[in-house]
Design an enzyme around this catalytic site. Structure first.
Site, PDB file in Angstrom:
ATOM      1  N   TYR A  40       6.912  -8.598  -2.108  1.00 30.32           N
ATOM      2  CA  TYR A  40       6.023  -7.619  -2.728  1.00 30.32           C
ATOM      3  C   TYR A  40       6.637  -7.091  -4.026  1.00 30.32           C
ATOM      4  CZ  TYR A  40       3.883  -7.525   1.953  1.00 30.32           C
ATOM      5  OH  TYR A  40       3.296  -7.857   3.152  1.00 30.32           O
ATOM      6  N   HIS A  70       7.764 -14.303   7.151  1.00 33.47           N
ATOM      7  CA  HIS A  70       6.519 -13.922   6.484  1.00 33.47           C
ATOM      8  C   HIS A  70       5.432 -14.973   6.679  1.00 33.47           C
ATOM      9  CE1 HIS A  70       5.111 -11.350   2.818  1.00 33.47           C
ATOM     10  NE2 HIS A  70       4.174 -11.476   3.713  1.00 33.47           N
ATOM     11  N   PRO A  87      -6.310  -3.024   7.850  1.00 24.61           N
ATOM     12  CA  PRO A  87      -7.298  -2.548   8.823  1.00 24.61           C
ATOM     13  C   PRO A  87      -8.518  -1.904   8.163  1.00 24.61           C
ATOM     14  CG  PRO A  87      -5.464  -1.020   8.723  1.00 24.61           C
ATOM     15  CD  PRO A  87      -5.066  -2.228   7.917  1.00 24.61           C
ATOM     16  N   LEU A  88      -8.401  -1.590   6.868  1.00 22.73           N
ATOM     17  CA  LEU A  88      -9.517  -1.002   6.127  1.00 22.73           C
ATOM     18  C   LEU A  88     -10.270  -2.044   5.308  1.00 22.73           C
ATOM     19  CD1 LEU A  88      -7.813   2.310   4.959  1.00 22.73           C
ATOM     20  CD2 LEU A  88      -9.431   1.989   6.830  1.00 22.73           C
ATOM     21  N   GLY A  89     -10.041  -3.311   5.614  1.00 18.76           N
ATOM     22  CA  GLY A  89     -10.747  -4.366   4.877  1.00 18.76           C
ATOM     23  C   GLY A  89     -10.458  -4.309   3.396  1.00 18.76           C
ATOM     24  N   ARG A  90      -9.189  -4.062   3.056  1.00 19.96           N
ATOM     25  CA  ARG A  90      -8.741  -3.958   1.660  1.00 19.96           C
ATOM     26  C   ARG A  90      -9.543  -2.897   0.907  1.00 19.96           C
ATOM     27  NH1 ARG A  90      -5.345  -8.222   1.750  1.00 19.96           N
ATOM     28  NH2 ARG A  90      -5.894  -9.903   3.167  1.00 19.96           N
ATOM     29  N   GLY A  91      -9.852  -1.822   1.653  1.00 20.81           N
ATOM     30  CA  GLY A  91     -10.548  -0.683   1.069  1.00 20.81           C
ATOM     31  C   GLY A  91     -12.052  -0.714   1.252  1.00 20.81           C
ATOM     32  N   PHE A  92     -12.613  -1.878   1.546  1.00 20.46           N
ATOM     33  CA  PHE A  92     -14.064  -2.001   1.627  1.00 20.46           C
ATOM     34  C   PHE A  92     -14.648  -1.114   2.723  1.00 20.46           C
ATOM     35  CE2 PHE A  92     -18.075  -3.812   3.023  1.00 20.46           C
ATOM     36  CZ  PHE A  92     -18.715  -4.085   1.819  1.00 20.46           C
ATOM     37  N   GLY A 145     -15.981   2.595   2.488  1.00 15.96           N
ATOM     38  CA  GLY A 145     -17.261   2.933   1.880  1.00 15.96           C
ATOM     39  C   GLY A 145     -17.137   3.584   0.519  1.00 15.96           C
TER      40      GLY A 145
END
Length: 320
Positions: A58, A127, A210-215, A218
């Site tokens: 990273y 990894h 877990p947030l769908g890359r922010g999607f 909402g």
């Protein structure tokens, strides 16, 4: 915060961890702010987040250095997980390759220890499995690092069931990290149910994104990402797919409204509901979002909530 055990016989950590990758690369890099990221990491620890996730890839070492600086060499009560096996060939173009060779692992662990300012790594993941190197060789070298006292526990990132079985026969797999969210459920699929495999083998399952890359928060009215942002070329964020996938967010919003919660909290709580051994690591570099994510640990979804969430439509577009 509620706690969960990181593998049988392992330490107890906050039920929600912190993925640190986005502080260094992958998302909206023009907004990178090392001072704020250090503050967010420290605030997370104060809030009961005791599982931090990074990797040597990273930012080509930048993220490990950032985490090491934030903790100032003191990791008492905090489990820091890092990874080896993905090599950054060109940071500017994000050209990556895999190297699971014993020599690379031996060299990389020393660099990670220096950047993280510690003498022992709490959790060290392979990894990705390197197809050019037998897994037995990579895992064997990682096992030697445990014997040498440089690493406490070993994990795998995105392995197959067969790969996890192979590694586990040599040395216990303490954690498996794979993507899992309301729009990426591969780790729950019949025949490839890694969440179940972990439960049966005493390992933690650590969902990234877990947030769908922010999607799933909402918060996106339309896809508008800067050049270099991973999501700018992600199929699920493409114009047509984006609009179709809003149906998933609508369902998450409906559940959130019942609890006076946010969609992000519902999305994280859904991953927590997949098993007591599941420890999600939502990422953020924003203190407000950190507080929101941490609050998901107190959200208990009902049977009806879970049924509604399990019934959301499949996403349009592949995950990569």
């Amino acid at each position: 915060m509620k706690t969960r055990q990181l593998a049988d016989g392992g330490p107890f950590v906050g039920a929600i961890g912190l993925g640190c990758m986005g502080m260094s690369w992958g998302y909206a890099e023009s907004q990178r702010d090392d001072e704020q990221s250090v503050a967010v990491i420290r605030r997370a620890v104060e809030a009961g987040v005791s599982h931090l996730d990074t990797a040597d890839a990273y930012g080509d070492g930048h993220n490990e250095t950032l985490v090491g600086r934030a903790l100032e060499g003191s990791t008492d009560g905090v489990v820091v997980a890092t990874k080896v096996g993905i090599v950054v060939d060109d940071l500017a173009t994000r050209t990556l390759s895999r190297d699971g060779s014993p020599q690379h692992i031996r060299e990389s662990v020393e660099a990670s220890l220096r950047r993280l300012r510690t003498e022992t790594l709490d959790l060290y993941y392979l990894h990705r499995v390197d197809p050019a190197v037998p897994l037995e060789e990579s895992w064997g070298q990682l096992t030697e690092l445990v014997r040498a006292g440089k690493v406490r526990r070993l994990g795998l990132s995105e392995p197959t069931i067969d790969q996890a079985e192979t590694a586990h026969r040599i040395h216990p797999v303490s954690a498996v990290q794979s993507e899992l969210s309301l729009w990426t459920r591969d780790a729950l699929a019949p025949g490839a149910d890694m969440v179940r495999w972990c439960a049966e083998h005493g390992a933690a399952f650590v969902p990234f994104a877990p947030l769908g890359r922010g999607f799933l928060t909402g918060s996106f009215a339309k896809p508008a990402f800067e050049d270099g942002d991973f999501r700018a070329t992600n199929p699920r964020f493409a114009d047509g797919a984006f609009n179709a996938n809003l149906r998933i967010v609508d369902a998450v919003r409906a559940v959130a409204a019942r609890h006076g919660a946010t969609p992000a909290q519902v999305a994280i709580a859904w991953t927590l509901a997949q098993g007591e051994h599941v420890i999600p690591i939502p990422g953020t570099k924003n203190p407000r979002y950190l507080a929101e994510n941490v609050g998901a640990a107190a959200l208990d979804l009902t049977v009806d909530d879970l049924a509604d969430l399990d019934g959301v439509p499949a996403p349009v577009g592949s995950r990569f």
